[in-house]
Design a protein around this motif. Sequence first.
Motif, short mmCIF file in Angstrom:
data_model
loop_
_atom_site.label_atom_id
_atom_site.label_comp_id
_atom_site.label_asym_id
_atom_site.label_seq_id
_atom_site.Cartn_x
_atom_site.Cartn_y
_atom_site.Cartn_z
N ILE A 149 -3.94 31.69 -52.62
CA ILE A 149 -2.89 31.02 -52.78
C ILE A 149 -1.84 30.89 -53.28
CG2 ILE A 149 -2.62 28.48 -52.84
CD1 ILE A 149 -6.01 27.52 -52.78
N ALA A 150 -1.04 30.91 -52.45
CA ALA A 150 0.71 31.19 -52.96
C ALA A 150 1.12 29.69 -53.39
CB ALA A 150 1.13 31.46 -52.07
N TYR A 151 1.59 29.98 -54.74
CA TYR A 151 2.16 28.56 -55.65
C TYR A 151 3.50 28.99 -55.45
CZ TYR A 151 -0.09 28.88 -58.85
OH TYR A 151 -0.33 29.78 -61.13
N ASP A 152 4.64 27.51 -55.75
CA ASP A 152 5.10 28.12 -56.55
C ASP A 152 4.72 26.48 -58.46
OD1 ASP A 152 8.32 27.92 -56.90
OD2 ASP A 152 8.37 26.21 -56.94
N GLU A 153 5.34 27.16 -58.65
CA GLU A 153 5.07 26.73 -60.07
C GLU A 153 6.86 26.30 -61.46
OE1 GLU A 153 2.46 26.23 -64.37
OE2 GLU A 153 2.05 27.74 -63.02
N GLN A 154 6.94 25.13 -61.14
CA GLN A 154 8.79 24.82 -61.71
C GLN A 154 7.78 23.79 -62.91
OE1 GLN A 154 11.35 26.26 -61.04
NE2 GLN A 154 10.79 26.96 -59.15
N GLY A 155 8.53 23.19 -64.03
CA GLY A 155 9.07 22.45 -65.07
C GLY A 155 8.05 23.92 -66.37
N ASP A 156 7.86 22.39 -67.40
CA ASP A 156 6.92 23.16 -68.31
C ASP A 156 5.33 22.77 -68.07
OD1 ASP A 156 5.58 22.85 -70.56
OD2 ASP A 156 6.69 20.52 -71.80
N PRO A 157 5.23 24.35 -68.13
CA PRO A 157 3.63 24.21 -68.03
C PRO A 157 2.51 23.21 -68.34
CG PRO A 157 5.12 26.11 -68.99
CD PRO A 157 6.23 25.27 -69.10
N GLY A 158 2.96 22.69 -70.62
CA GLY A 158 3.02 21.64 -70.81
C GLY A 158 2.35 20.13 -70.54
N GLY A 159 3.46 20.26 -69.08
CA GLY A 159 4.29 18.87 -68.39
C GLY A 159 2.87 17.95 -67.52
N TRP A 160 2.92 17.01 -66.64
CA TRP A 160 1.92 16.50 -66.85
C TRP A 160 1.52 16.54 -65.32
CZ3 TRP A 160 4.42 13.15 -62.28
CH2 TRP A 160 5.70 13.23 -62.13
N PRO A 161 0.62 17.22 -64.87
CA PRO A 161 0.63 17.76 -63.27
C PRO A 161 0.56 17.16 -62.28
CG PRO A 161 -1.27 17.69 -64.07
CD PRO A 161 -0.27 17.27 -65.52
N VAL A 162 2.03 17.50 -61.15
CA VAL A 162 1.67 17.00 -59.86
C VAL A 162 1.30 18.04 -58.87
CG1 VAL A 162 4.36 17.37 -59.74
CG2 VAL A 162 3.13 15.91 -58.20
N VAL A 163 0.71 17.92 -57.79
CA VAL A 163 0.55 19.17 -56.68
C VAL A 163 1.13 18.48 -55.42
CG1 VAL A 163 -0.56 20.48 -55.36
CG2 VAL A 163 -1.84 19.72 -57.52
N LEU A 164 2.42 19.20 -54.88
CA LEU A 164 3.18 18.66 -53.65
C LEU A 164 2.78 19.38 -52.30
CD1 LEU A 164 6.82 18.45 -55.14
CD2 LEU A 164 4.76 16.56 -55.23
N LEU A 165 2.05 18.29 -51.72
CA LEU A 165 1.71 19.48 -50.60
C LEU A 165 2.58 19.24 -49.17
CD1 LEU A 165 -1.90 17.88 -52.06
CD2 LEU A 165 -1.23 20.67 -51.43
N HIS A 166 2.92 20.38 -47.95
CA HIS A 166 3.61 20.12 -47.66
C HIS A 166 2.60 20.08 -45.70
CE1 HIS A 166 2.80 24.45 -45.32
NE2 HIS A 166 1.92 24.69 -46.89
N GLY A 167 3.07 19.66 -44.92
CA GLY A 167 2.68 19.49 -43.90
C GLY A 167 2.85 20.18 -42.69
N PHE A 168 1.78 20.49 -41.31
CA PHE A 168 2.74 21.03 -40.37
C PHE A 168 3.52 20.07 -38.93
CE2 PHE A 168 1.54 21.20 -35.51
CZ PHE A 168 1.58 22.63 -35.00
N PRO A 169 4.69 21.37 -38.98
CA PRO A 169 5.23 22.52 -39.21
C PRO A 169 6.43 23.07 -40.59
CG PRO A 169 5.83 22.19 -36.62
CD PRO A 169 5.49 21.16 -37.76
N TYR A 170 5.46 22.62 -40.87
CA TYR A 170 6.93 22.81 -42.32
C TYR A 170 6.17 23.86 -43.30
CZ TYR A 170 7.71 18.49 -40.14
OH TYR A 170 7.86 17.53 -39.17
N ASP A 171 6.62 23.71 -44.67
CA ASP A 171 6.43 24.94 -45.97
C ASP A 171 6.25 23.87 -47.10
OD1 ASP A 171 8.85 25.27 -46.12
OD2 ASP A 171 8.14 27.36 -46.34
N ILE A 172 7.00 25.11 -48.03
CA ILE A 172 6.57 24.67 -49.64
C ILE A 172 8.99 23.96 -49.47
CG2 ILE A 172 5.15 25.89 -51.18
CD1 ILE A 172 7.42 27.52 -51.94
#
Length: 297
Positions: free
Chosen positions: A12-35
């Motif tokens: 899985i390819a993913y973009d990661e931004q922000g503080d590695p120790g911060g509160w995690p949030v996963v943002l999920l795209h739809g069809f037909p879109y992307d990150i």
Amino acid sequence: MLKTVTTPQLEIAYDEQGDPGGWPVVLLHGFPYDIHAYGDVTPRLTAQGARVLTPYLRGYGPTRFLSSATLRSGQQAALGADLLALLDALRIEQAVLAGYDWGGRAACVVAALYPARARGLVSVNGYNIQDIASAGLPADPRKEYRMWYQYYLHGERGAAGLAEKRQEFCRLLWSLWSPTWRFDDDVYERSAAAFDNPDFVDVVVHSYRHRFGLVDGDPRFDEMERLLAARPAISVPTITLEGDADGVSPPGGRAAGALRFTGRHENRIVPNAGHNLPQEAAQTFAAAVLDINAWTA
């Protein structure tokens, strides 16, 4: 920063931004879109201490299957299992899950079946778990005509059309589903590159056939699909969003099924926004994620 992680079925390819120790949030795209749909959402979240992860779904961008023998399934259980596997691979016990369209479905699946893994949920168009058993029942004609693209993909002519003219097809959907959004060529092309994934067509076609019971799913997801067939309630704190100009899922549809949300739940209508809500109304989408974080702090 674009990264990859290996799960049982995918790299899985993913973009990661922000503080590695911060509160995690996963943002999920739809069809037909992307990150890129979350390009203006992410900085609003990282500014408030979030660790933001935005993965390419199966069949999109650099995400790849590990084996050529794996069914290129687009069924709802596969999307949910991929999200769960991503959390496991990154050793994230709990995250805020937020998404729309296919991504909203993945988030709803995990929130419903594995609530301990979801600190909270933001879902565009409400309760996104499919009722496959009832998919063969006719709907109101005003809803049926919006689903033309799904019926088109049920046949081999549609599958060939998606393969040969995927850019034209997907751009048409962008225009129909977000009639008030004036995106330009550059905006579309940034996301459209993700549709050149070698598995895009197979995953998309399988998705739109499986949800109508026209093809079998991947047997490894049979148990999860059995649980989803019961239309499980979502107990985690949830904000649902609906764009009032959504050309495929207008307000008052799935989000009206508020009884599916048994925890704290708020539905918000977003003015002048269509289906690609995080890209069209980034501030509103980010505010919903931040509100979920505040609710659960």
